[in-house]
Design a protein around this motif. Structure first.
Motif, PDB file in Angstrom:
ATOM      1  N   GLY B 152     -25.411  21.135   3.396  1.00 19.18           N
ATOM      2  CA  GLY B 152     -24.136  21.129   2.689  1.00 19.18           C
ATOM      3  C   GLY B 152     -23.009  21.067   3.696  1.00 19.18           C
ATOM      4  N   GLY B 153     -21.922  21.708   3.342  1.00 18.13           N
ATOM      5  CA  GLY B 153     -20.752  21.705   4.204  1.00 18.13           C
ATOM      6  C   GLY B 153     -19.567  21.976   3.318  1.00 18.13           C
ATOM      7  N   MET B 161     -23.993  17.646  -2.132  1.00 20.99           N
ATOM      8  CA  MET B 161     -24.862  17.963  -0.996  1.00 20.99           C
ATOM      9  C   MET B 161     -25.497  16.683  -0.457  1.00 20.99           C
ATOM     10  N   GLY B 417     -28.335  28.437  -0.006  1.00 19.01           N
ATOM     11  CA  GLY B 417     -27.510  27.373  -0.564  1.00 19.01           C
ATOM     12  C   GLY B 417     -27.566  26.109   0.258  1.00 19.01           C
ATOM     13  N   GLU B 418     -27.832  26.255   1.573  1.00 10.67           N
ATOM     14  CA  GLU B 418     -27.816  25.047   2.402  1.00 10.67           C
ATOM     15  C   GLU B 418     -28.620  25.165   3.695  1.00 10.67           C
TER      16      GLU B 418
END
Ligand SMILES: Cc1cc2nc3c(=O)[nH]c(=O)nc-3n(C[C@H](O)[C@H](O)[C@H](O)COP(=O)(O)OP(=O)(O)OC[C@H]3O[C@@H](n4cnc5c(N)ncnc54)[C@H](O)[C@@H]3O)c2cc1C
Lengths: 444, 495
Positions: B152-153, B161, B417-418
């Protein structure tokens, strides 16, 4: 041969079990009328039916509202239909998070109504039909005409609960909008057309509904159409859809269309813009100017947009082909359809997405082969989405990439081949004969 | 592995790659862990292939020697994904970093997996395009690593994503077969194997070419920094921004301890030290829509009692504001020798609750914990700085981390989450999934990775492992024998 209807009624309650009597008359001949259709109320009942089917090795057809059963491989040898129709509750809705969990049988209409109260909606927005269900739309990966902006189910399904061929149930994903916890199995289920699992609950992310929607409608001569579209595409505008319609079709004879009615070979462009009022207006003006003389057509919106949305949908006597190209390669499909099928084809192309739908009243095998042959050169894929029972044509399925891996996934999820066959029902360019399975598209 | 077996393996790898095989202890040192420094284990050898064919040849060699192998990009992973758990060969993609093809009209590019994330954007920036997923590590991490982790970011809030941006892959499967999945053509037939592969953390094979979606750069971007006297005001602003229909590109919050760490580091961005929290908001899109969104954001931040609201006037200022956020992990890392970066997610409306809990856990375990997080999508990054040489402190840190993740799940959220599960959170998977769920994931993996040689011991707890196994797993002996292919086939061993 179907399972004995009376026996199934005894097992699961006559209230849950009926014979084959689909709402769409076109599907009546799809299965024998005595085929039991079981509509459980709960996941546990669902599991029970699947345990029974797997114990006795009955082939089961997963179904939602049965509006899109024509998609995918034909239901050869189906002995039992299992539908999520009665599992139709929204289980959780958190408007401030824009997330919703619903049973698979919840209709798209119901979700639209619930989400609409908070100005939200399901972004993939496929034609909701009479009662198309969330699970069915996901399983068939049906999408709407604004895919250019809003994507598909792949972009908004957060997780799923499924029932397997052996009656067990699993979950994957979650309810939150960002998640990399474990394999994203829901991706496999989207578009799997009931060949891997039954979706029984789906977790989705909703989107904000646009404040305003506007359209620009233009007639384009084929010679300049591609260049015009590319210019639009390269510029700063952000259309939600750029639809090209090669309509010689009589069904598009309404007032708005008649006004923009085009000569043979001309294309009709529908550019749709969404967002805040000022932003939409600015783009409409700019777009119309770039297409010099195009009409900003606010009232085309409601009526014609709905008609366009229905174009990929089945109708009793029509064939619907789907052509997959690169994003801006839809002209290949438009040109090939015109040259091969002539005026009898209506083609709707989603520019920037790479998907086109071709509707035909009648089609000869030779014409289909020629169409495929033309598109083969560009690497495009052709799928027969719907064929009326009487006008059946045999078409080879496409070459599945990584065919052995695909087949291995199928046999992992459905080792007894109780569910539908793999959804490889396209006629594809460069099909390698040895990879082609025995599946055939025609409806017998 | 016996010295003679090791020598035979090395000779075979050398025969393929010559000097592009490293196995001297000093060469291997940097490969003993990724950015999660807690778990370390030196590989047998590191290989540097340059093509799909070479990757396949390495994999074939490893299979012949029955040695596990695993892909590695830049090693910036935060869950131990690229750290070998057994005596294994690393397949490092650093020499596969070319942009192979760009098609602006069709909005895709084909790249090799070792390409550094930011270089992809740079390759298309001149034409007005960019690659949207922007992990804070984007100056170093690779597209292959991003695919593996479904990275992600900050801007994934609006732009999605990594999974949304991957159209196709060339993959060397764990049995060395090369397959193409998906591609630039719409809707490839069959199951979405690309969707499954993305986020599979190097356990389903090695991506050797990636077809990525590229996007037009937004016409306009505006960036704001709001500071608050309380975390709850910052969180309330986030809720309001979303509720009023603004579609922000990024919504990032940093807490006081993070602000202090950032401001005392080379990443200093001029964040007000007196604030309890700062909120970084970015809106992008068409000029007219950004203008409206910016007005809305300004109003909301003031309504929610922002102490100050700063807008970046030019690109230079925008970069400065982001520098603090993107350097936050680095800044925290300087506080002590080690840093545990956590990655739990909660439904957005539970943000305030979970933060209260996180601070309570901080007190309970007496750990140095700060928060920097993707507030818009409920993705927390509690960072715990500690001295990994102190076993007692390390135990407290791990216990605090575990409790926080349990709380995330209690709030309806997930473990990651990532950053992925890797080895770090592998044994927490049963908190979220039951045995049947995990068993299915295991069987899916085994279809792709039947010998279990491709990045073993990651993502999924072993069939019998339960949560208590965590301690054991982390001290796994690098000499743990790997079952043979025939043992697995005979059902005598679990891969
Ligand atoms: C300071 C810092 C900030 C960060 N910020 C973010 C952020 O904002 N968002 C985010 O998502 N992450 C972030 N991360 C985590 C990390 O950068 C990402 O997970 C990134 O995707 C890892 O890329 P890499 O090239 O370093 O992969 P590696 O760490 O080398 O490997 C990661 C995993 O990918 C596998 N892998 C690598 N290459 C391939 C391949 N070609 N095929 C198959 N599998 C492969 C490995 O086996 C491993 O399991 C951050 C890390 C740091 C240190």
């Amino acid at each position: 041969m179907s399972v004995d209807l009376v026996r199934v009624q005894q097992l699961f309650g006559s209230e849950c079990v009926t014979g084959w009597d689909p709402p769409d008359p076109a599907l009546h001949g799809f299965l024998p009328a005595e085929t039991p259709v079981v509509a459980p109320h709960e996941i546990a009942e669902f599991q029970e039916v699947m345990r029974f089917a797997s114990r006795e090795k009955h082939r089961v057809l997963p179904a939602g509202s049965m509006e899109h059963l024509y998609l995918g491989a034909p239901p050869d040898g189906v002995e039992l239909v299992l539908t999520t129709r009665r599992m139709a509750r929204v289980l959780e809705y958190e408007p401030s998070d824009q997330t919703l969990v619903a049973q698979a049988g919840t209709t798209l209409h119901e979700i639209a109504a619930r989400a609409g109260e908070f100005g939200q909606h399901l972004a993939p927005d496929p034609w909701p039909g009479r009662a198309a269900t969330l699970g069915g739309a996901c399983a068939a990966n049906r999408f709407g005409l604004t895919r250019l902006r809003h994507g598909t189910w792949r972009d908004c399904v957060l997780g799923a609960r499924v029932v397997h061929a052996d009656g067990s149930t699993t979950r994957s994903g979650g309810k939150v909008v960002k998640n990399v916890t474990g394999y994203d199995l829901a991706k496999l289920y989207l578009g799997s057309l009931g060949s891997l699992v039954f979706l029984v609950e789906v977790n989705v992310r909703l989107a904000q509904r646009p404040q305003e929607v506007g359209y620009v409608v233009a007639r384009l001569a084929p010679a300049v159409a591609q260049q015009r579209l590319l210019e639009l595409h390269r510029g700063w505008l952000q259309p939600a859809a750029l639809l090209l319609l090669s309509a010689s079709a009589p069904e598009f004879d309404s007032a708005a269309f008649a006004q923009a009615r085009h000569d043979a070979g001309e294309l009709l462009l529908f550019a749709r813009f969404e967002g805040q009022r000022a932003v939409v207006r600015e783009q409409l003006e700019e777009c119309a100017q770039q297409l010099d003389g195009a009409e900003v057509a606010p009232d085309v919106a409601a009526s014609e947009w709905e008609r366009l949305r229905r174009l990929p949908e089945p109708e009793p006597h029509l064939h619907v082909l789907r052509v997959s190209t690169r994003a801006v390669g839809v002209f290949d499909a438009l040109v090939a359809a015109r040259e091969v099928f002539g005026a009898q084809a209506t083609t709707l192309a989603l520019f920037g997405v790479g998907t086109s739908f071709v509707r035909l009243a009648a089609v000869e095998s030779e014409a289909l082969a020629a169409f495929r042959e033309r598109l083969q050169r560009t690497g495009a894929q052709v799928t027969l989405q719907y064929a009326p029972a009487d006008g059946a044509r045999r078409l080879d399925p496409p070459p599945a990439q990584a065919a052995s891996l695909q087949a291995a996934m199928k046999s992992l999820f459905d080792p007894g081949a109780l569910l539908r066959p793999m959804p490889s029902v396209a006629i594809g360019a460069g099909a390698r004969a040895e990879e082609a399975t025995e599946e055939r598209i025609h409806r017998e | 592995m016996s010295p003679s077996a090791h020598a035979r393996l090395r000779d075979d790898l050398r025969a393929l790659l010559g000097a592009r095989v490293h196995d001297r202890p000093e060469e291997l040192l940097v490969y003993e862990c990724d950015a999660m420094t807690y778990f370390k284990n030196r590989p047998l050898a590191v290989t540097f292939p340059e093509s799909t064919a070479e990757v396949a040849a390495i994999v074939r060699t490893c299979i012949r020697h029955r040695v596990p192998f695993l892909p590695r990009g830049a090693g910036t992973g935060l869950s131990g994904g690229a750290t070998p758990t057994r005596a294994a060969v690393l397949i490092e993609t650093a020499r596969m970093r070319q942009v192979l093809h760009i098609d602006l009209d069709n909005r895709f590019a084909v790249v090799q997996p070792g390409l550094v994330n930011i270089l992809l954007t740079q390759a298309v920036a001149g034409s007005g395009f960019y690659y949207a997923p922007d992990p804070s590590s984007q100056m170093a991490c690779t597209i292959g690593g991003n695919v593996a982790e479904n990275a992600g970011g900050p801007h994934c809030l609006k732009h999605g994503m990594t999974a949304k941006h991957i159209l196709g892959l060339t993959v060397v499967l764990p049995d060395a077969e090369v397959v193409e999945l998906g591609g630039a053509m719409a809707d490839p037939p069959g199951y979405d194997l690309v969707g499954l592969f993305v986020g599979s953390e190097g356990t389903l094979g090695i991506a050797t070419e990636v077809v990525v979606r590229i996007e037009k750069q937004p016409q306009s971007v505006r960036t704001f920094l709001a500071s608050y006297a309380s975390m709850s005001d910052a969180c309330a602003s986030v809720t309001d921004i979303i509720a009023r229909g603004v579609d922000p590109a990024a919504l990032e919050i940093l807490d006081r301890l993070t602000i202090e760490a950032v401001e005392s580091s080379v990443y200093a961005a001029g964040y007000p030290r007196e604030a309890e929290a700062v909120l970084l908001v970015e809106v992008d899109g068409l000029e007219a829509e950004v203008e409206l969104a910016a007005r809305e954001v300004t109003t909301i931040c003031h309504e929610r009692g922002a102490l100050a609201l700063e807008e970046a006037r030019e690109e230079e200022e925008r970069r400065r504001l982001w520098k603090g956020r993107k350097g936050a992990f680095g800044a925290m890392g300087r506080i002590n020798t080690d840093l545990l970066v956590m990655d739990g997610v909660v439904p957005r409306h539970r943000l305030e609750w979970i933060l209260e809990q996180v601070y309570r856990v901080r007190e309970k375990y007496g750990v140095t914990l700060s928060n920097v997080f993707h507030a818009g999508d409920g993705n927390l990054h509690p960072n715990i700085s500690y001295d990994g040489r102190d076993p007692e402190e390390t135990q407290r840190v791990l216990a605090a981390g575990e409790e926080i993740l349990r709380l995330c799940i209690e709030a309806g959220g997930v473990l990651s989450g990532e950053h992925g599960i890797g080895v770090e959170k592998r044994d927490f998977m049963p908190y979220l999934f039951d045995d049947v769920d995990l068993d299915l994931m295991r069987r899916v993996r085994d279809v792709w990775n039947p010998l279990g040689l491709c990045n073993p011991d990651k993502v999924l707890p072993t069939a019998k492992a339960c949560v208590e196994a965590r301690g054991r797993m982390l001290t796994l002996d690098s000499e743990t024998p790997v079952p043979s292919a025939t043992d697995v086939a005979k059902g005598e061993a679990q891969p």
